[in-house]
Scaffold this motif. Structure first.
Motif, PDB file in Angstrom:
ATOM      1  N   ASN A 218       0.840  -1.191   0.000  1.00 20.80           N
ATOM      2  CA  ASN A 218       0.000   0.000   0.000  1.00 20.80           C
ATOM      3  C   ASN A 218       0.882   1.249   0.000  1.00 20.80           C
ATOM      4  O   ASN A 218       1.800   1.371   0.810  1.00 20.80           O
ATOM      5  CB  ASN A 218      -0.909   0.005   1.230  1.00 20.80           C
ATOM      6  N   TYR A 219       0.578   2.170  -0.918  1.00 24.48           N
ATOM      7  CA  TYR A 219       1.279   3.461  -0.972  1.00 24.48           C
ATOM      8  C   TYR A 219       0.301   4.573  -0.632  1.00 24.48           C
ATOM      9  O   TYR A 219      -0.749   4.701  -1.267  1.00 24.48           O
ATOM     10  CB  TYR A 219       1.870   3.710  -2.363  1.00 24.48           C
ATOM     11  N   ARG A 220       0.627   5.379   0.375  1.00 21.01           N
ATOM     12  CA  ARG A 220      -0.262   6.443   0.837  1.00 21.01           C
ATOM     13  C   ARG A 220       0.156   7.785   0.252  1.00 21.01           C
ATOM     14  O   ARG A 220       1.294   8.235   0.401  1.00 21.01           O
ATOM     15  CB  ARG A 220      -0.267   6.492   2.362  1.00 21.01           C
ATOM     16  N   PHE A 221      -0.800   8.450  -0.420  1.00 19.88           N
ATOM     17  CA  PHE A 221      -0.562   9.791  -0.953  1.00 19.88           C
ATOM     18  C   PHE A 221      -0.462  10.813   0.166  1.00 19.88           C
ATOM     19  O   PHE A 221       0.307  11.770   0.098  1.00 19.88           O
ATOM     20  CB  PHE A 221      -1.697  10.202  -1.896  1.00 19.88           C
ATOM     21  N   ASN A 222      -1.268  10.613   1.194  1.00 22.30           N
ATOM     22  CA  ASN A 222      -1.307  11.500   2.347  1.00 22.30           C
ATOM     23  C   ASN A 222      -1.718  10.677   3.560  1.00 22.30           C
ATOM     24  O   ASN A 222      -1.721   9.454   3.508  1.00 22.30           O
ATOM     25  CB  ASN A 222      -2.272  12.677   2.109  1.00 22.30           C
ATOM     26  N   GLU A 223      -2.084  11.365   4.645  1.00 20.35           N
ATOM     27  CA  GLU A 223      -2.434  10.645   5.872  1.00 20.35           C
ATOM     28  C   GLU A 223      -3.646   9.745   5.690  1.00 20.35           C
ATOM     29  O   GLU A 223      -3.778   8.715   6.354  1.00 20.35           O
ATOM     30  CB  GLU A 223      -2.708  11.656   6.983  1.00 20.35           C
ATOM     31  N   LYS A 224      -4.536  10.094   4.776  1.00 18.71           N
ATOM     32  CA  LYS A 224      -5.816   9.415   4.669  1.00 18.71           C
ATOM     33  C   LYS A 224      -5.887   8.370   3.553  1.00 18.71           C
ATOM     34  O   LYS A 224      -6.447   7.310   3.749  1.00 18.71           O
ATOM     35  CB  LYS A 224      -6.939  10.450   4.451  1.00 18.71           C
ATOM     36  N   PHE A 225      -5.370   8.695   2.375  1.00 16.73           N
ATOM     37  CA  PHE A 225      -5.654   7.887   1.194  1.00 16.73           C
ATOM     38  C   PHE A 225      -4.393   7.331   0.532  1.00 16.73           C
ATOM     39  O   PHE A 225      -3.316   7.929   0.606  1.00 16.73           O
ATOM     40  CB  PHE A 225      -6.441   8.698   0.168  1.00 16.73           C
TER      41      PHE A 225
ATOM     42  N   ILE B  74      -5.092 -10.835  -8.665  1.00 13.90           N
ATOM     43  CA  ILE B  74      -4.279  -9.621  -8.653  1.00 13.90           C
ATOM     44  C   ILE B  74      -5.216  -8.433  -8.457  1.00 13.90           C
ATOM     45  O   ILE B  74      -5.960  -8.074  -9.372  1.00 13.90           O
ATOM     46  CB  ILE B  74      -3.479  -9.466  -9.955  1.00 13.90           C
ATOM     47  N   PRO B  75      -5.213  -7.814  -7.272  1.00 13.42           N
ATOM     48  CA  PRO B  75      -6.105  -6.688  -7.005  1.00 13.42           C
ATOM     49  C   PRO B  75      -5.421  -5.341  -7.247  1.00 13.42           C
ATOM     50  O   PRO B  75      -4.190  -5.223  -7.228  1.00 13.42           O
ATOM     51  CB  PRO B  75      -6.433  -6.861  -5.528  1.00 13.42           C
ATOM     52  N   LEU B  76      -6.231  -4.306  -7.431  1.00 12.62           N
ATOM     53  CA  LEU B  76      -5.759  -2.929  -7.566  1.00 12.62           C
ATOM     54  C   LEU B  76      -6.869  -2.018  -7.071  1.00 12.62           C
ATOM     55  O   LEU B  76      -8.014  -2.137  -7.526  1.00 12.62           O
ATOM     56  CB  LEU B  76      -5.420  -2.606  -9.023  1.00 12.62           C
ATOM     57  N   GLY B  77      -6.547  -1.119  -6.121  1.00  4.43           N
ATOM     58  CA  GLY B  77      -7.618  -0.292  -5.593  1.00  4.43           C
ATOM     59  C   GLY B  77      -7.134   0.888  -4.777  1.00  4.43           C
ATOM     60  O   GLY B  77      -5.940   1.203  -4.721  1.00  4.43           O
ATOM     61  N   ILE B  78      -8.101   1.542  -4.116  1.00  6.89           N
ATOM     62  CA  ILE B  78      -7.875   2.727  -3.296  1.00  6.89           C
ATOM     63  C   ILE B  78      -8.115   2.359  -1.840  1.00  6.89           C
ATOM     64  O   ILE B  78      -9.110   1.698  -1.513  1.00  6.89           O
ATOM     65  CB  ILE B  78      -8.820   3.868  -3.711  1.00  6.89           C
TER      66      ILE B  78
END
Length: 211
Positions: A66-73, A104-108
């Motif tokens: 998991n890569y986080r853009f910011n604290e939330k997402f 193989i998943p991909l999501g938010i």
């Protein structure tokens, strides 16, 4: 599929609520990369076009980055291995079915800090998966690889974790997914049919390692 749509709507709503709350709480101490391992048990339904539908037991394990853009997402991808087993019947006879699937998943993903130690984790996404082994055991014989191909679908996860230290967290997670496309029968089958797996729901544990 309706249950998955309702639960996906709930997940999207919670993601939106998390975003509104998160605007007032900014903490730049979060880790951008996290390794997530999760597993669970549950059930699913096999929906056939021409044969009878039947239920299967599910055991699954998922390994994500998991890569986080910011604290939330953030965004995630990885690989999952799922084992199905259960009884059913078709035009040939009653059978016991065992199937292994690679996904193989991909999501938010979304994270919301409930307290210093506890946080909620939610995610929605899409997946592609393929059958790695498939076995139908009849009374007098065993037939392998009746269905083949890739399927595509939607998934969601709702979980809660407890943080032991700066690096490691453990928790529980509820997951659901459903195929949107179908597998087709192979030359090993004596009949022509298409099928998809819907209403796959599991409950289990997850482990998070903040890198």
């Amino acid at each position: 599929m309706k249950k998955l749509s309702y639960l996906s709507f709930i997940a999207i709503t919670l993601l939106t609520i998390n975003l509104s709350y998160g605007q007032d709480t900014t903490d730049m101490s979060y880790s951008k990369f996290s390794f997530i391992a999760q597993g669970g048990i549950g059930f699913a339904k096999v929906e056939n076009d021409n044969q009878a539908n039947y239920d299967l037991n599910v055991n699954t394990g998922e390994f994500l980055l998991n890569y986080r853009f910011n604290e939330k997402f953030g965004v995630f991808t990885g690989v999952a291995l799922t084992e199905f087993s259960g009884s059913g019947f078709n035009e040939e006879s009653v059978f016991y079915h065992e199937r292994s699937v690679l996904k193989i998943p991909l999501g938010i993903s979304s994270t919301y800090q409930l307290s210093d130690k506890i946080k909620s984790i939610m995610s929605i996404g899409a997946f592609a998966q393929t059958v790695t082994s498939d076995e139908y055991r009849y009374f007098d014989r065993t037939v392998s690889d009746l269905y083949e191909g890739w399927t595509f679908g939607l998934q969601f996860n709702l979980g809660m974790t407890y943080k032991f230290n700066k690096t490691y967290s453990v928790g529980i997670i509820f997951s659901g997914q459903s195929d949107l496309s179908k597998l087709e029968t192979t030359n090993n089958a004596s009949f022509n049919d298409e099928q998809k797996i819907t209403g796959l729901n599991t409950l289990g544990f997850l482990f998070i390692w903040d890198l």
